[in-house]
Design an enzyme around this catalytic site. Structure first.
Site, PDB file in Angstrom:
ATOM      1  N   CYS A 151       0.816  -1.219   0.000  1.00 35.92           N
ATOM      2  CA  CYS A 151       0.000   0.000   0.000  1.00 35.92           C
ATOM      3  C   CYS A 151       0.851   1.272   0.000  1.00 35.92           C
ATOM      4  O   CYS A 151       0.532   2.244  -0.685  1.00 35.92           O
ATOM      5  CB  CYS A 151      -0.978  -0.002   1.173  1.00 35.92           C
ATOM      6  SG  CYS A 151      -0.209  -0.138   2.802  1.00 35.92           S
TER       7      CYS A 151
ATOM      8  N   HIS B 137      -2.000   0.254   7.440  1.00 38.34           N
ATOM      9  CA  HIS B 137      -2.469   0.596   6.095  1.00 38.34           C
ATOM     10  C   HIS B 137      -2.200   2.062   5.811  1.00 38.34           C
ATOM     11  O   HIS B 137      -1.988   2.871   6.728  1.00 38.34           O
ATOM     12  CB  HIS B 137      -3.966   0.305   5.971  1.00 38.34           C
ATOM     13  CG  HIS B 137      -4.488   0.276   4.563  1.00 38.34           C
ATOM     14  ND1 HIS B 137      -3.811  -0.315   3.522  1.00 38.34           N
ATOM     15  CD2 HIS B 137      -5.630   0.794   4.023  1.00 38.34           C
ATOM     16  CE1 HIS B 137      -4.523  -0.186   2.403  1.00 38.34           C
ATOM     17  NE2 HIS B 137      -5.620   0.482   2.685  1.00 38.34           N
TER      18      HIS B 137
ATOM     19  N   ASP C  11      -8.077   4.363  -1.996  1.00 34.81           N
ATOM     20  CA  ASP C  11      -7.555   3.245  -1.213  1.00 34.81           C
ATOM     21  C   ASP C  11      -6.904   2.247  -2.164  1.00 34.81           C
ATOM     22  O   ASP C  11      -7.573   1.710  -3.051  1.00 34.81           O
ATOM     23  CB  ASP C  11      -8.696   2.570  -0.445  1.00 34.81           C
ATOM     24  CG  ASP C  11      -8.209   1.539   0.564  1.00 34.81           C
ATOM     25  OD1 ASP C  11      -7.101   0.983   0.372  1.00 34.81           O
ATOM     26  OD2 ASP C  11      -8.937   1.275   1.537  1.00 34.81           O
TER      27      ASP C  11
END
Length: 377
Positions: A159, A291, A312
């Site tokens: 991420c 995250h 996201d």
């Protein structure tokens, strides 16, 4: 030695027996004490061994969790997961060989293969807010932000790298940053981003962070966070800052101060009263435990509430592409986050706002020897 003198034999015999019984008792007690001491020692040894075993297992678990277990990196995971897809019947062998060739080419040139990128969403959003969205009073947007989704090669750990790609996609379209990014004309692939972070460490940025990763990211599945993004951006002469929202500032564990900061970041031009403000501000890197995501704008609604617009990297490309076809309240749920949707204990943001001179870069590098983020509150 006993000093008793006795002329009566039976009495003497009884006295001797008492001595023998006493001696036997103490010998038995000594043996018992020795056995007890040995048992205690054995238990201590067992506990130390168990603690050592548990410590090794916990350390190995952390290594696996953060991609530092020596199991390979982006390339190895890509090939392994594509082989699994073929074995499960989800990918044809011909597609496997095509994608493998594309992967090798991407790695050879050091650029992203575009397979998980969706472009044009911010432009569609701008049109939507101008013509629709009757419940929105004002909205601020970063323009030219591509959405990047984690692929088979970085699913579960990529991420941070994908958010850097999103940020970079906007910076590359902004003329103010072209000189700093002259060596990055294309979006780099994840191993190249890892190499760029390693280069920033070699320059002297964030030695503590470098030590944590033993100065090596390439060939690993190591997670990165706000400090690594800051070091990379600053090494490219991009002026940026880390803001640490280290505790909730509102009811129900919410972060109104974070929303306030984002609004002030975008609303620097107080004289612009347009409903839709397409700013030159780059998107914001948003980190929380486990995250990270990318903020590309903020809504001010007519009911006086605010919502962040967030990309996201965990949201699949096929879902994000729905925004290209039809923007409405349903598809906006993919990117719209109200205060109640951001309830992690702590958030950090990395925001770019200008270019550094050579002297300023040196000063930032020196300051990073002991990393201290600005804390709010």
């Amino acid at each position: 030695m006993c000093h008793l003198v006795c002329a009566d034999y039976p009495v003497l015999q009884e006295h001797v027996d008492l001595h023998l019984e006493e001696s036997s008792y103490f010998e038995g007690r000594n043996v018992h004490d020795l056995e007890l001491a040995q048992d205690i020692q054995n238990e201590e040894v067992r506990q130390r061994r168990e603690a050592s075993r548990q410590e090794r297992e916990d350390f190995q678990k952390l290594q696996r969790q953060y991609g530092l277990d020596g199991s390979g990196g982006y390339k190895q995971q890509s090939l392994k997961n594509m082989e699994k897809e073929v074995a499960r019947g989800r990918m044809q062998p011909s597609e496997y060989h095509t994608r493998k060739a594309d992967l090798m080419e991407s790695l050879a040139f050091g650029i992203d293969d575009w397979r998980t990128r969706t472009s044009g969403i911010t432009e569609v959003l701008s049109h939507y807010y101008r013509s629709e969205a009757k419940d929105i009073k004002r909205v601020w947007l970063s323009m030219g932000v591509d959405h990047c989704y984690c692929s088979l090669g970085d699913k579960g750990w990529g991420c941070g790298y994908r958010n850097f790609q999103m940020l970079l996609s906007s910076l590359q379209r902004n003329s103010a940053y072209q000189d700093c990014l002259s060596d990055l004309q294309s979006i780099p692939c994840i191993p190249t981003i890892q190499s760029l972070i390693e280069n920033s460490w070699k320059e002297g940025f964030d030695p503590q962070g470098a030590s944590h990763f033993t100065s090596r990211l390439q060939g690993t599945k190591a997670w990165i966070g706000a400090c690594e993004i800051y070091s990379l951006l600053t090494s490219l002469r991009l002026k940026c800052q880390i803001i640490d929202f280290h505790q909730p500032t509102g009811p129900s564990e919410t972060h109104p101060r974070l929303f306030e900061w984002v609004l002030n970041y975008y609303n620097s031009d107080k004289e612009n009263s347009a409903k839709v403000v397409c700013t030159s501000k780059p998107p914001i890197y948003l980190q929380h435990q486990g995250h990270s995501r990318t903020i590309l704008g903020i809504e001010e609604r007519k009911n006086k509430t605010f919502a962040l617009l967030i990309f996201d990297p965990g949201c699949p490309s096929q879902e994000m592409q729905k925004l290209l076809n039809d923007v409405d309240s349903n598809t906006l749920r993919l990117i719209r986050r109200f205060a109640g949707g951001l309830r992690h204990k702590q958030y950090q943001v990395v925001a770019v706002d200008g270019v550094l001179t050579a002297e300023e870069k040196v000063a930032r590098r020196q300051a990073s020897q002991l990393f201290v983020a600005q804390r709010i509150p």
